[in-house]
Design a protein around this motif. Structure first.
Motif, PDB file in Angstrom:
ATOM      1  N   GLY A   1       0.792  -1.225   0.000  1.00 40.56           N
ATOM      2  CA  GLY A   1       0.000   0.000   0.000  1.00 40.56           C
ATOM      3  C   GLY A   1       0.824   1.274   0.000  1.00 40.56           C
ATOM      4  O   GLY A   1       0.277   2.360  -0.174  1.00 40.56           O
ATOM      5  N   SER A   2       2.139   1.169   0.179  1.00 38.21           N
ATOM      6  CA  SER A   2       3.002   2.352   0.147  1.00 38.21           C
ATOM      7  C   SER A   2       2.927   3.017  -1.229  1.00 38.21           C
ATOM      8  O   SER A   2       2.740   2.348  -2.244  1.00 38.21           O
ATOM      9  N   ILE A   3       3.121   4.315  -1.242  1.00 44.78           N
ATOM     10  CA  ILE A   3       3.198   5.062  -2.497  1.00 44.78           C
ATOM     11  C   ILE A   3       4.675   5.372  -2.747  1.00 44.78           C
ATOM     12  O   ILE A   3       5.369   5.880  -1.866  1.00 44.78           O
ATOM     13  N   ILE A   4       5.152   5.031  -3.953  1.00 43.58           N
ATOM     14  CA  ILE A   4       6.528   5.315  -4.323  1.00 43.58           C
ATOM     15  C   ILE A   4       6.534   6.250  -5.529  1.00 43.58           C
ATOM     16  O   ILE A   4       5.638   6.210  -6.369  1.00 43.58           O
ATOM     17  N   VAL A   5       7.561   7.102  -5.595  1.00 47.79           N
ATOM     18  CA  VAL A   5       7.733   8.015  -6.721  1.00 47.79           C
ATOM     19  C   VAL A   5       8.897   7.495  -7.550  1.00 47.79           C
ATOM     20  O   VAL A   5       9.977   7.221  -7.020  1.00 47.79           O
TER      21      VAL A   5
ATOM     22  N   GLY B   1       4.171   9.202   2.315  1.00 51.05           N
ATOM     23  CA  GLY B   1       3.466   8.721   3.489  1.00 51.05           C
ATOM     24  C   GLY B   1       2.488   9.761   3.992  1.00 51.05           C
ATOM     25  O   GLY B   1       2.594  10.937   3.659  1.00 51.05           O
ATOM     26  N   THR B   2       1.535   9.324   4.787  1.00 55.34           N
ATOM     27  CA  THR B   2       0.551  10.244   5.328  1.00 55.34           C
ATOM     28  C   THR B   2       1.131  11.068   6.467  1.00 55.34           C
ATOM     29  O   THR B   2       0.609  12.108   6.808  1.00 55.34           O
ATOM     30  N   ARG B   3       2.222  10.595   7.046  1.00 57.31           N
ATOM     31  CA  ARG B   3       2.901  11.321   8.122  1.00 57.31           C
ATOM     32  C   ARG B   3       4.345  11.572   7.719  1.00 57.31           C
ATOM     33  O   ARG B   3       4.947  10.789   7.003  1.00 57.31           O
ATOM     34  N   ARG B   4       4.891  12.649   8.222  1.00 55.19           N
ATOM     35  CA  ARG B   4       6.258  13.021   7.873  1.00 55.19           C
ATOM     36  C   ARG B   4       7.250  11.902   8.162  1.00 55.19           C
ATOM     37  O   ARG B   4       8.164  11.642   7.398  1.00 55.19           O
ATOM     38  N   LYS B   5       7.051  11.176   9.258  1.00 58.63           N
ATOM     39  CA  LYS B   5       7.988  10.104   9.615  1.00 58.63           C
ATOM     40  C   LYS B   5       7.942   8.934   8.633  1.00 58.63           C
ATOM     41  O   LYS B   5       8.862   8.124   8.595  1.00 58.63           O
ATOM     42  N   HIS B   6       6.880   8.838   7.833  1.00 59.06           N
ATOM     43  CA  HIS B   6       6.760   7.758   6.857  1.00 59.06           C
ATOM     44  C   HIS B   6       7.385   8.124   5.514  1.00 59.06           C
ATOM     45  O   HIS B   6       7.540   7.268   4.657  1.00 59.06           O
ATOM     46  N   ARG B   7       7.732   9.389   5.307  1.00 58.05           N
ATOM     47  CA  ARG B   7       8.322   9.831   4.038  1.00 58.05           C
ATOM     48  C   ARG B   7       9.814   9.594   4.064  1.00 58.05           C
ATOM     49  O   ARG B   7      10.467   9.770   5.078  1.00 58.05           O
ATOM     50  N   LYS B   8      10.337   9.188   2.912  1.00 54.69           N
ATOM     51  CA  LYS B   8      11.770   8.936   2.841  1.00 54.69           C
ATOM     52  C   LYS B   8      12.243   9.161   1.404  1.00 54.69           C
ATOM     53  O   LYS B   8      11.565   8.774   0.453  1.00 54.69           O
ATOM     54  N   HIS B   9      13.416   9.777   1.259  1.00 58.75           N
ATOM     55  CA  HIS B   9      14.020  10.014  -0.053  1.00 58.75           C
ATOM     56  C   HIS B   9      15.147   9.006  -0.271  1.00 58.75           C
ATOM     57  O   HIS B   9      15.909   8.723   0.656  1.00 58.75           O
ATOM     58  N   TYR B  10      15.237   8.493  -1.494  1.00 58.75           N
ATOM     59  CA  TYR B  10      16.228   7.475  -1.812  1.00 58.75           C
ATOM     60  C   TYR B  10      17.256   7.923  -2.832  1.00 58.75           C
ATOM     61  O   TYR B  10      18.245   7.258  -3.033  1.00 58.75           O
ATOM     62  N   PHE B  11      17.011   9.005  -3.500  1.00 61.81           N
ATOM     63  CA  PHE B  11      17.934   9.430  -4.551  1.00 61.81           C
ATOM     64  C   PHE B  11      18.074  10.917  -4.536  1.00 61.81           C
ATOM     65  O   PHE B  11      17.222  11.652  -4.293  1.00 61.81           O
TER      66      PHE B  11
END
Length: 112
Positions: A36-40, A102-112
């Protein structure tokens, strides 16, 4: 085997080189990317060893981590219950994951 639906930008108004978002289906990339995660995805960047990528395998698009070992391109699931796949060439890679939304800031993460 497929965690990502077939990708088609036809009629979407998006150019082939523009970033787009997908929802992760299944548990092959858990725990980093739960179902269910959203990825860019950015289709314009060059993939390197360790990047999370969208790759085309047997006409299907799947989400895995790229591993380059002795000149071979492998894509591995984070969940050990899924096989490592040997992709024949880099053109099989259609884009790299640049972030997890993510719906919360702690769930957001950048990979590149």
């Amino acid at each position: 085997m497929s965690d990502v639906p077939k990708i088609s930008l036809e009629g979407s108004g998006c150019e082939a080189s523009e970033p787009f978002a997908l929802r992760v289906l299944g548990d092959s990339m858990s725990p980093e990317f739960p179902d269910g995660s959203i990825i860019v995805i950015d289709p314009a960047n060059e993939a390197e060893d360790g990047n999370y990528v969208i790759a085309e395998v047997d006409g299907e698009f799947i989400f895995r981590q790229l591993c380059i070992e002795e000149g071979k391109y492998l894509i591995k699931a984070l969940n050990p219950g899924y096989p490592t796949l040997d992709i024949t060439d880099k053109p099989s890679i259609k884009g790299i994951v640049t972030q997890r939304a993510g719906t919360r800031r702690k769930h957001r993460k950048h990979y590149f």
